[in-house]
Design an enzyme around this catalytic site. Structure first.
Site, PDB file in Angstrom:
ATOM      1  N   ARG A  73       0.274 -24.641  -3.442  1.00 25.56           N
ATOM      2  CA  ARG A  73       0.924 -23.355  -3.136  1.00 25.56           C
ATOM      3  C   ARG A  73       1.435 -22.708  -4.418  1.00 25.56           C
ATOM      4  O   ARG A  73       1.589 -21.494  -4.504  1.00 25.56           O
ATOM      5  CB  ARG A  73       2.055 -23.535  -2.113  1.00 25.56           C
ATOM      6  N   TYR A 126      -5.451   3.509   2.559  1.00 31.82           N
ATOM      7  CA  TYR A 126      -6.169   2.539   3.397  1.00 31.82           C
ATOM      8  C   TYR A 126      -5.351   2.300   4.678  1.00 31.82           C
ATOM      9  O   TYR A 126      -4.121   2.182   4.617  1.00 31.82           O
ATOM     10  CB  TYR A 126      -6.338   1.233   2.611  1.00 31.82           C
ATOM     11  N   ASP A 207      -3.912   1.050  -5.986  1.00 31.19           N
ATOM     12  CA  ASP A 207      -4.959   0.322  -5.271  1.00 31.19           C
ATOM     13  C   ASP A 207      -6.281   0.763  -5.894  1.00 31.19           C
ATOM     14  O   ASP A 207      -6.739   1.887  -5.696  1.00 31.19           O
ATOM     15  CB  ASP A 207      -4.897   0.656  -3.776  1.00 31.19           C
ATOM     16  N   LYS A 232     -13.833  -6.682  -1.361  1.00 32.37           N
ATOM     17  CA  LYS A 232     -14.824  -5.626  -1.576  1.00 32.37           C
ATOM     18  C   LYS A 232     -15.711  -5.937  -2.789  1.00 32.37           C
ATOM     19  O   LYS A 232     -16.408  -6.912  -2.763  1.00 32.37           O
ATOM     20  CB  LYS A 232     -14.098  -4.281  -1.674  1.00 32.37           C
TER      21      LYS A 232
HETATM   22  C1  LIG Z   1     -10.151  -3.257   2.446  1.00 29.89           C
HETATM   23  C2  LIG Z   1      -9.106  -2.551   1.707  1.00 29.89           C
HETATM   24  C3  LIG Z   1      -7.781  -3.044   1.664  1.00 29.89           C
HETATM   25  C4  LIG Z   1      -7.347  -4.276   2.433  1.00 29.89           C
HETATM   26  O1  LIG Z   1      -7.920  -5.431   1.952  1.00 29.89           O
HETATM   27  P1  LIG Z   1      -8.195  -6.746   2.852  1.00 29.89           P
HETATM   28  O2  LIG Z   1      -8.893  -7.630   1.882  1.00 29.89           O
HETATM   29  O3  LIG Z   1      -9.037  -6.310   4.000  1.00 29.89           O
HETATM   30  O4  LIG Z   1      -6.880  -7.265   3.285  1.00 29.89           O
HETATM   31  C5  LIG Z   1      -6.872  -2.364   0.901  1.00 29.89           C
HETATM   32  N1  LIG Z   1      -7.203  -1.246   0.223  1.00 29.89           N
HETATM   33  C6  LIG Z   1      -8.448  -0.727   0.259  1.00 29.89           C
HETATM   34  C7  LIG Z   1      -8.747   0.512  -0.497  1.00 29.89           C
HETATM   35  C8  LIG Z   1      -9.438  -1.358   0.997  1.00 29.89           C
HETATM   36  O5  LIG Z   1     -10.664  -0.837   1.036  1.00 29.89           O
END
Ligand SMILES: *Cc1c(COP(=O)(O)O)cnc(C)c1O
Length: 418
Positions: A73, A126, A207, A232
């Protein structure tokens, strides 16, 4: 790293196969094994004591002292090596990996916000981020304030008039999902500096999932933290959920400490999968952006397509064009387009696709299409969707590594159904 490679002059893609890993510590294995263990054996009680002192911040690390492995952890080789590699892409001091993108985002928000604080954020966000900010944060006394992509510094200030001294964090998403709107990162960083006082630093986070870490680096424009859904592009094969954050040593220490106590770090298997993925990040994404350019040009000229939202198509002389040139190294692989016939037209097109799968998510090797207004962004209030350009006829397309001609064939036959 096997030999003395001059890391400073290497590009990240040249280091993704070896950086941070020492084969001699793992029976000479070329690849980093999966350290599927919950805990690590100390050589002596004194060593265990020393590791805990550093891990719990009771004393600083001595020069050259490595933080020893304690418990998965707190740390695990598959996470530590991965984090070193992710930090290279962002030219950050450190990175932290989480079990999802939303875990990375919520941990940043929880670490830098306290009851009474204001969170200034860009729109659209998002869906999951939007939900956490507007449903959970108000329950702990945090007030979210949104701003629009077209807002300049003055307009942003007007939105927080009378609350300037309560702003603790500015969170942005650029290019915005699904509209490809751009936010001026230098303007955001400047506003945060202006709102900061000696006692209280206003932190900024971006982000960077849509463009990163290959095509845009918010840290370079003065943003404090790059945040990712590593599900992604970084994971890139649509087979793992993960997230990460990168930034300066002092902020990352805080984020890693909260991660230890929320316990939302990624496991060794996730770490191993992401290391595997990073080896091909550059070649995958080079191919994806080149293919996306051809697909966008095809869509632009199609009679059933009303509008194409693609970073490569900017109005000459516009603010967005200047931002695109400044912040992004290419137009990426995300395209949104509007077809004739509203929701029904969009659904007919989506249902007719053959090679491209109808699924949410993005940045993977396969091309995916979805309908933001009823799927990823259904949580955004209707009027706001309209204002932001998330219309009923909008389709979002994530371009994968297939041949451009084959994707164009698929879109051409699906558009016949519209
Ligand atoms: C998919 C996504 C998230 C969330 O990520 P997860 O891995 O699904 O928790 C956050 N921001 C953007 C821009 C995304 O495309």
């Amino acid at each position: 790293m096997a030999k003395d490679v001059p890391i400073e002059r290497m590009r990240p893609e040249s280091l993704m196969m070896s950086y941070g890993y020492r084969p001699e510590l793992s029976e000479g294995a070329l690849k980093c094994p999966i350290f599927q263990t919950s805990t690590f054996v100390f050589r002596s009680a004194e060593e265990g004591k020393a590791f805990f002192e550093v891990a719990y911040g009771l004393r600083d690390q001595a020069p050259g002292e490595q933080l020893g492995l304690i418990y998965s952890r707190l740390n695990n080789p598959d996470l530590e090596i991965l984090e070193n590699r992710l930090a290279l892409w962002d030219r950050a001091d450190d990175a932290a990996v989480f079990e999802s993108g939303i875990a990375a985002i919520s941990t940043v928000l929880l670490e830098f916000l306290r009851p009474g604080d204001v969170l200034l954020h860009s729109k659209p966000l998002y869906g999951g981020t939007h939900h956490f900010i507007h449903t959970f944060l108000p329950q702990i006394g945090v007030e979210p304030v949104g701003f629009m992509p077209q807002d300049d510094a003055e307009a942003m200030r007007a939105r927080i008039a009378g609350k300037e001294d309560r702003v603790a964090l500015i969170f942005v998403e650029t290019p915005a999902n699904p509209t490809n709107h751009l936010i001026d990162l230098e303007m955001v960083a400047r506003l945060a500096r202006e709102l900061s006082t000696r006692e209280r630093k206003v932190v900024t986070a971006c982000d960077n999932t849509y463009m990163g870490p290959m095509w845009q680096n918010p840290l370079q424009f003065g943003i404090d933290l790059n945040v990712y859904s590593a599900t992604k592009f970084i994971g890139g094969h649509s087979d793992v959920i993960a997230g990460s954050v990168a930034g300066s040593a002092d902020l990352m220490r805080r984020i890693k400490t909260l991660r230890t106590f929320l316990g939302n770090m990624a496991g060794p298997w996730t770490g191993w999968l992401l290391m595997r993925s990073l080896e091909t990040l550059k070649v995958r994404t080079d191919q994806m952006q080149a293919t996306a350019q051809r697909v966008a040009e095809f869509l632009q000229g199609h009679p059933k397509v009303k509008l194409v939202r693609y970073l490569g198509f900017q109005e000459p002389g516009s603010r967005a064009e200047a931002l695109f040139r400044k912040q992004c190294t290419c137009a990426g692989s995300m395209i949104s387009f509007e077809v004739e016939g509203g929701e029904a037209g969009a659904f007919r097109c989506l249902n007719a696709l053959k090679l491209i799968s109808l699924a949410v998510s993005l940045g993977g090797t396969e091309s995916l299409a979805e309908h933001p207004a009823t799927m990823t962004h259904v949580d955004v209030p209707c009027a706001e969707r309209e204002e932001l350009g998330i219309s009923e006829s909008l389709i979002r397309l994530s371009v994968g590594v297939e041949a451009a001609d084959d994707l164009i064939w698929d879109l051409e036959q699906a558009l016949l159904a519209v």
